[in-house]
Scaffold this motif. Structure first.
Motif, short mmCIF file in Angstrom:
data_model
loop_
_atom_site.label_atom_id
_atom_site.label_comp_id
_atom_site.label_asym_id
_atom_site.label_seq_id
_atom_site.Cartn_x
_atom_site.Cartn_y
_atom_site.Cartn_z
N ILE A 59 -4.89 7.72 8.52
CA ILE A 59 -3.96 7.48 9.62
C ILE A 59 -4.16 6.04 10.08
CG2 ILE A 59 -3.32 8.06 11.99
CD1 ILE A 59 -2.69 10.36 10.24
N VAL A 60 -3.09 5.26 10.10
CA VAL A 60 -3.16 3.87 10.57
C VAL A 60 -2.39 3.81 11.88
CG1 VAL A 60 -2.62 1.47 10.04
CG2 VAL A 60 -3.29 3.02 8.20
N SER A 61 -3.13 3.62 12.97
CA SER A 61 -2.48 3.65 14.28
C SER A 61 -1.91 2.29 14.69
CB SER A 61 -3.45 4.15 15.35
OG SER A 61 -4.58 3.31 15.42
N ILE B 291 1.12 7.62 8.56
CA ILE B 291 0.37 8.71 7.94
C ILE B 291 0.41 8.47 6.43
CG2 ILE B 291 0.20 11.20 7.63
CD1 ILE B 291 1.96 11.39 10.25
N GLN B 292 -0.70 7.98 5.90
CA GLN B 292 -0.77 7.68 4.46
C GLN B 292 -1.15 8.94 3.70
OE1 GLN B 292 -3.47 4.37 4.11
NE2 GLN B 292 -2.01 2.95 5.02
N THR B 293 -0.34 9.24 2.67
CA THR B 293 -0.54 10.49 1.93
C THR B 293 -0.71 10.28 0.43
OG1 THR B 293 1.83 10.86 1.70
CG2 THR B 293 0.77 11.81 3.63
N GLY B 294 -0.68 9.06 0.00
CA GLY B 294 -0.84 8.76 -1.42
C GLY B 294 -0.34 7.38 -1.71
N LYS B 295 -0.44 6.99 -2.94
CA LYS B 295 -0.02 5.66 -3.34
C LYS B 295 1.48 5.49 -3.11
CE LYS B 295 -0.57 2.38 -7.09
NZ LYS B 295 -1.12 2.17 -8.42
N HIS B 296 1.83 4.57 -2.22
CA HIS B 296 3.23 4.25 -1.90
C HIS B 296 3.99 5.42 -1.27
CE1 HIS B 296 2.51 0.57 -4.07
NE2 HIS B 296 2.25 1.24 -5.16
N ASP C 278 4.03 7.01 2.43
CA ASP C 278 3.59 7.05 3.81
C ASP C 278 4.68 7.69 4.67
OD1 ASP C 278 1.49 5.55 2.82
OD2 ASP C 278 2.13 3.68 3.76
N PHE C 279 4.24 8.35 5.73
CA PHE C 279 5.15 8.92 6.70
C PHE C 279 4.84 8.27 8.04
CE2 PHE C 279 4.88 11.96 3.32
CZ PHE C 279 6.17 12.43 3.19
N VAL C 280 5.86 8.00 8.83
CA VAL C 280 5.68 7.31 10.11
C VAL C 280 6.09 8.25 11.25
CG1 VAL C 280 6.42 5.36 11.51
CG2 VAL C 280 6.10 5.07 9.06
N SER C 281 5.26 8.24 12.28
CA SER C 281 5.54 9.04 13.47
C SER C 281 5.51 8.12 14.69
CB SER C 281 4.47 10.13 13.63
OG SER C 281 4.66 10.82 14.84
N THR C 282 6.46 8.30 15.59
CA THR C 282 6.43 7.54 16.84
C THR C 282 5.50 8.20 17.85
OG1 THR C 282 8.39 8.72 17.60
CG2 THR C 282 8.74 6.58 16.56
N ASP C 283 5.17 9.47 17.63
CA ASP C 283 4.22 10.19 18.48
C ASP C 283 2.82 10.11 17.85
OD1 ASP C 283 6.31 11.07 20.15
OD2 ASP C 283 6.67 12.81 18.86
N ILE C 284 1.81 10.25 18.67
CA ILE C 284 0.44 10.24 18.16
C ILE C 284 0.20 11.54 17.38
CG2 ILE C 284 -2.01 10.20 18.78
CD1 ILE C 284 -1.15 8.77 21.38
N PRO C 285 -0.02 11.42 16.07
CA PRO C 285 -0.22 12.65 15.28
C PRO C 285 -1.62 13.22 15.52
CG PRO C 285 -0.38 10.71 13.87
CD PRO C 285 -0.02 10.23 15.25
N ASN C 286 -1.70 14.51 15.65
CA ASN C 286 -2.98 15.18 15.82
C ASN C 286 -3.51 15.56 14.44
OD1 ASN C 286 -5.18 16.43 16.97
ND2 ASN C 286 -4.09 18.32 17.45
N LYS D 274 -6.18 14.25 10.93
CA LYS D 274 -7.30 13.44 10.48
C LYS D 274 -7.33 13.44 8.95
CE LYS D 274 -10.70 17.17 10.93
NZ LYS D 274 -9.75 18.24 11.11
N LYS D 275 -8.10 12.54 8.40
CA LYS D 275 -8.23 12.42 6.94
C LYS D 275 -8.62 13.77 6.34
CE LYS D 275 -10.69 9.76 3.45
NZ LYS D 275 -11.62 8.66 3.22
#
Length: 57
Positions: free
Chosen positions: A13-15, A23-28, A30-38, A40-41
């Motif tokens: 997670i890169v805040s 929210i990084q989930t693999g090579k290339h 990523d998912f982006v959230s405007t809310d603070i995601p609950n 962890k790795k």
């Protein structure tokens, strides 16, 4: 991928991102959230892609 629901594993997670909470989930993949995601790795999460954009244009 737009409108699709996917199951992914959180790699990191890169805040401090220009897009929001990255929210990084693999090579290339990523998912982006405007809310603070609950999250962890290592968490497994189901996400729905509302909009798809490429950082490469």
């Amino acid at each position: 991928m737009e409108g699709k629901t996917v199951s992914v594993k959180v790699v990191e997670i890169v805040s401090v991102s220009a897009f929001g909470y990255n929210i990084q989930t693999g090579k290339h993949l990523d998912f982006v959230s405007t809310d603070i995601p609950n999250l962890k790795k290592g968490d497994k999460v189901i996400l729905k892609a509302k909009e798809v954009k490429s950082a490469l244009g």
